[in-house]
Design a protein around this motif. Sequence first.
Motif: not given
Length: 160
Positions: A32-33, A35-37, A39-40, A43, A118, A121, A124, A145
């Motif tokens: 999760l970290l 994928v979140t990183g 995406a962040w 963005w 992207c 992303l 990641s 994934t």
Amino acid sequence: MPVRRDRLRRAGESAFGALLLTRMILMTLLALLMVTGGAWSSWDTARDALRPPQGAAGPLTLAACDRERCTGTFGPSGETVALYQRIGREPGETLEVALRPGTAEVVRTGAPGVLYACLPLAGSLLLAGIVIGGGLRMYRTAWATAGAGIALLATAFALW
């Protein structure tokens, strides 16, 4: 009559179960970290490519390109701006771009610009696929994934 196990064996089995649960939780948090990183990180650029500020979108005619960036004249304002990218472009090309607020940098707009933004992303997602498959032993989810990451990479480079 059931055979009763001794306390040491029961404690060992409980500790092993706790270790397995801890591994599952840590690997899930790591995926999760990642994928979140990604995406962040994506963005920041994707925001400008999706919704350019008022009056900051227009054509860019490339004048000179090197390995790191291309420079050219931004249509609406006539100022010289830089398009940072890693894929080679030729001088004379015209691209639709958006000016990033407060800088002399531009990003591509439309589908190619959003997909290029992207790319972190996509990377990641590829790494998270390895963690999901290797750490969580969820092979189908890992392939899905990683497949999403590969599809995003391929589409970005096909449209760029």
